[in-house]
Design an enzyme around this catalytic site. Structure first.
Site, short mmCIF file in Angstrom:
data_model
loop_
_atom_site.label_atom_id
_atom_site.label_comp_id
_atom_site.label_asym_id
_atom_site.label_seq_id
_atom_site.Cartn_x
_atom_site.Cartn_y
_atom_site.Cartn_z
N LYS A 170 -2.48 59.32 46.86
CA LYS A 170 -2.47 60.72 46.36
C LYS A 170 -1.45 60.91 45.24
O LYS A 170 -1.76 61.56 44.22
CB LYS A 170 -1.92 61.57 47.66
CG LYS A 170 -1.89 63.12 47.19
CD LYS A 170 -1.79 63.98 48.68
CE LYS A 170 -0.49 63.97 49.19
NZ LYS A 170 -0.19 65.05 50.03
N ARG A 196 -1.02 62.24 39.16
CA ARG A 196 -0.59 61.93 38.00
C ARG A 196 -1.59 61.67 37.04
O ARG A 196 -1.48 61.94 35.98
CB ARG A 196 0.50 60.83 38.18
CG ARG A 196 1.70 61.51 38.86
CD ARG A 196 2.57 60.13 39.39
NE ARG A 196 4.00 60.54 39.77
CZ ARG A 196 4.15 61.36 41.05
NH1 ARG A 196 3.01 61.52 41.76
NH2 ARG A 196 5.46 61.57 41.38
N GLY A 199 3.01 70.35 47.47
CA GLY A 199 4.29 70.41 46.78
C GLY A 199 4.34 69.53 45.46
O GLY A 199 4.69 69.79 44.43
N ARG A 214 8.12 77.12 50.49
CA ARG A 214 8.63 75.94 50.18
C ARG A 214 9.51 76.20 49.03
O ARG A 214 9.27 77.00 48.19
CB ARG A 214 8.00 74.70 50.20
CG ARG A 214 7.62 74.32 51.60
CD ARG A 214 6.19 73.38 51.31
NE ARG A 214 6.58 72.23 50.70
CZ ARG A 214 5.80 71.31 50.65
NH1 ARG A 214 4.45 71.66 50.80
NH2 ARG A 214 5.99 70.07 49.92
N SER A 248 14.64 63.00 44.36
CA SER A 248 13.27 63.51 44.28
C SER A 248 12.34 62.96 43.19
O SER A 248 12.56 63.14 42.06
CB SER A 248 13.60 64.99 44.43
OG SER A 248 12.48 65.66 44.12
N GLN A 283 9.60 64.24 42.73
CA GLN A 283 8.89 65.36 42.21
C GLN A 283 9.72 66.06 41.24
O GLN A 283 9.11 66.51 40.16
CB GLN A 283 8.54 66.50 43.31
CG GLN A 283 7.65 65.79 44.39
CD GLN A 283 7.26 66.95 45.42
OE1 GLN A 283 7.99 68.10 45.45
NE2 GLN A 283 6.47 66.74 46.63
N ASP A 332 8.12 60.07 53.16
CA ASP A 332 6.88 60.91 54.01
C ASP A 332 6.48 60.00 55.16
O ASP A 332 5.49 60.53 56.04
CB ASP A 332 5.62 60.67 53.10
CG ASP A 332 5.44 61.89 51.78
OD1 ASP A 332 6.27 62.79 52.31
OD2 ASP A 332 5.23 61.44 50.83
N ARG A 380 10.22 68.48 59.08
CA ARG A 380 9.45 67.44 59.78
C ARG A 380 10.29 66.87 60.86
O ARG A 380 9.94 66.39 61.84
CB ARG A 380 9.17 66.33 58.72
CG ARG A 380 8.09 66.82 58.08
CD ARG A 380 7.40 65.88 56.78
NE ARG A 380 6.03 66.14 56.49
CZ ARG A 380 5.57 65.57 55.41
NH1 ARG A 380 6.16 64.57 54.82
NH2 ARG A 380 4.41 65.80 55.04
N ARG A 390 0.69 65.54 57.76
CA ARG A 390 1.48 64.02 58.67
C ARG A 390 1.84 64.44 59.68
O ARG A 390 1.89 63.47 60.67
CB ARG A 390 2.48 63.85 57.67
CG ARG A 390 2.17 63.32 56.15
CD ARG A 390 3.00 62.47 55.28
NE ARG A 390 2.57 62.34 53.88
CZ ARG A 390 1.61 61.81 53.36
NH1 ARG A 390 0.95 61.08 54.06
NH2 ARG A 390 1.57 61.90 52.09
#
Length: 450
Positions: free
Chosen positions: A28, A33, A101, A129, A174, A176, A327, A358, A403
């Site tokens: 993913k 990307r 996200g 979020r 991070s 992201q 994750d 989570r 997840r």
């Protein structure tokens, strides 16, 4: 409840040995990307093995909205005819990123240094979020963001007309945020520098290099420094997306805890910034081997063979490994419940701001299934009593988190009684063939009436 539909309750019953070949979908992170950088290149990028889950499809739609020509040729083969760095058009519609996200944060970065305006939204989970972790560094380039209280979506970004290069130190690990800053830096003059104290997944750096960007990565006293020279002309590429290690985690972990299982998961990406789970499982005593090690598309790849492992023991997972497996902690906690002894996971505060909290979600659901769990702000610990020790019989809330849903369905395969989730619908965002793939291996997952 799923984002835009009725909830899909699911139940996973104890099953016999899981056997066979599990061909999980494409990665993913790399799929997102590939679409975004393809849209920022001049010419046609060809992608094979693209993950066709809802998250990635939403990113494809977004690239079309920004002016790229994105075509689905079937069977995971896509082409993207890009508009070049700085060539994004202003979209005439709100950009809906669904549950992703990664998608929204990377797309925000890619448009932040173009003189256009775009509004972003998502499902109930994504809109709850925090986005300030991305919009704050993007503001340093000159981008403005206006959103709901707490920096939440829906949010409008006004791209910088005269962007400035940025030097940014990541406050928390991070990938992201790092990626958003690097993508913004593409259309800023001069050199944009990102410093991370702890290395995170490096798919963006690898792919930027493949597309022809000038990017230098150095390790030093401050940590890892990534320097990007802005305003390159990105060259279109042919990208073969390896299979997703985060998706592979579910059949792998199921095989480790269901007696008699032997499952082969071929073609899994083993980027060292993503392989922390497999390293941890082997430290716990898992019978997990790498076969046919090779390189595809600049990424290390192998076939994983997982066999039932009755002698796994709890360990303390090093905190500095969190970035390479953030994750995978939900499914690791399921394995820990079937190992012998205590598994302690520290430095995982990031889990509280993912698709759901989570730590809380897994702790609550595991307790409902008879497992002892302790938790703190950035840690949790699972006390396992060995194979066959989990009572099950719980109904676990997925919190719109794919997840979480898949982790509890795997738990049910090895528990003494079936385990249910209130909504398995979100699984389609990342692993749309999860149910059929696990059924082919021998699992019993059924959908329940609402």
């Amino acid at each position: 409840m799923s984002a835009n539909a009725a909830p899909i309750p699911m139940t996973s019953a104890p099953c016999g040995p899981l056997t066979g070949v599990a061909e999980v979908p494409g990665d993913k992170s790399i799929s997102h990307r590939a679409l975004i950088l393809g849209a920022l290149a001049l010419g046609e990028t060809r992608i094979t093995g693209l993950l066709e889950g809802e998250d990635v499809i939403d990113t494809a739609r977004a690239m079309r909205a920004f002016g790229a020509e994105v075509t689905d040729h079937g069977g995971g083969e896509w082409t993207v005819r890009g508009v070049g760095v700085g060539g994004f058009a202003e979209p005439d519609q709100v950009i809906d990123c669904g549950n992703s996200g990664t998608g929204v944060r990377l797309i925000m970065g890619a448009m932040a240094t173009s003189p256009i305006v775009a509004t972003f939204t998502g499902d109930a989970s994504l809109n709850s979020r925090p986005m300030a972790r991305v919009t704050d560094p993007l503001a340093l380039f000159g981008c403005q963001a206006v959103g709901r209280s707490g920096g939440r979506l829906p949010m409008t970004l006004i791209g910088a007309a005269d962007p400035l290069p940025v030097r940014y130190v990541l406050p928390v690990p991070s990938a992201q945020v790092k990626s958003a800053v690097l993508l913004a830096g593409l259309n800023a003059p001069g050199k944009t520098v990102v410093i991370e104290g702890e290395a995170t997944r490096d798919h963006t750096e690898r792919m930027l290099t493949a597309f022809g960007a000038e990017i230098i990565v150095e390790d030093g006293a401050e940590g890892r420094t990534i320097t990007l020279t802005g305003q390159p002309e990105l060259r279109p590429q042919s990208i073969a997306v390896p299979r997703d290690p985060s998706s592979a985690a579910f059949p792998v972990c199921a095989a480790l805890i269901v007696p008699g299982s032997d499952v082969l998961v071929p073609g899994i990406g083993l980027n060292p910034t993503r392989a922390g789970l497999f390293e941890t499982l082997r430290e716990m005593g898992a019978d997990l081997t790498y076969e046919n090690l090779r390189e595809e598309g600049g990424e290390p790849v192998a076939d994983l063979r997982a066999r039932f492992s009755p002698d796994m023991r709890g360990i303390e997972v090093p905190a500095d490994r969190a970035a390479s497996m953030i994750d995978e902690y939900p499914i690791l906690s399921v394995v820990a419940a079937n190992a012998l002894g205590r598994t302690v996971m520290t430095g995982v505060g990031e889990l509280r701001v993912k698709e759901s909290d989570r730590i809380d979600a897994m702790a609550t659901g595991l307790r409902a299934c008879g497992v002892t769990v302790d938790e703190g702000e950035d840690w949790f610990a699972v006390d396992g009593a060995g194979p066959g020790s989990v009572t099950g019989a719980g109904v676990c809330a997925s919190h719109l988190d794919h997840r979480i849903a898949m982790s509890f369905l795997v738990l049910g395969m090895a528990a003494r009684q079936a385990v249910s989730v209130d909504d398995g619908g979100p699984i389609a965002t990342s692993f749309p063939v999860f149910e059929s793939l696990m059924a082919d291996l021998g699992a019993t997952i059924r959908r329940e009436p609402c």
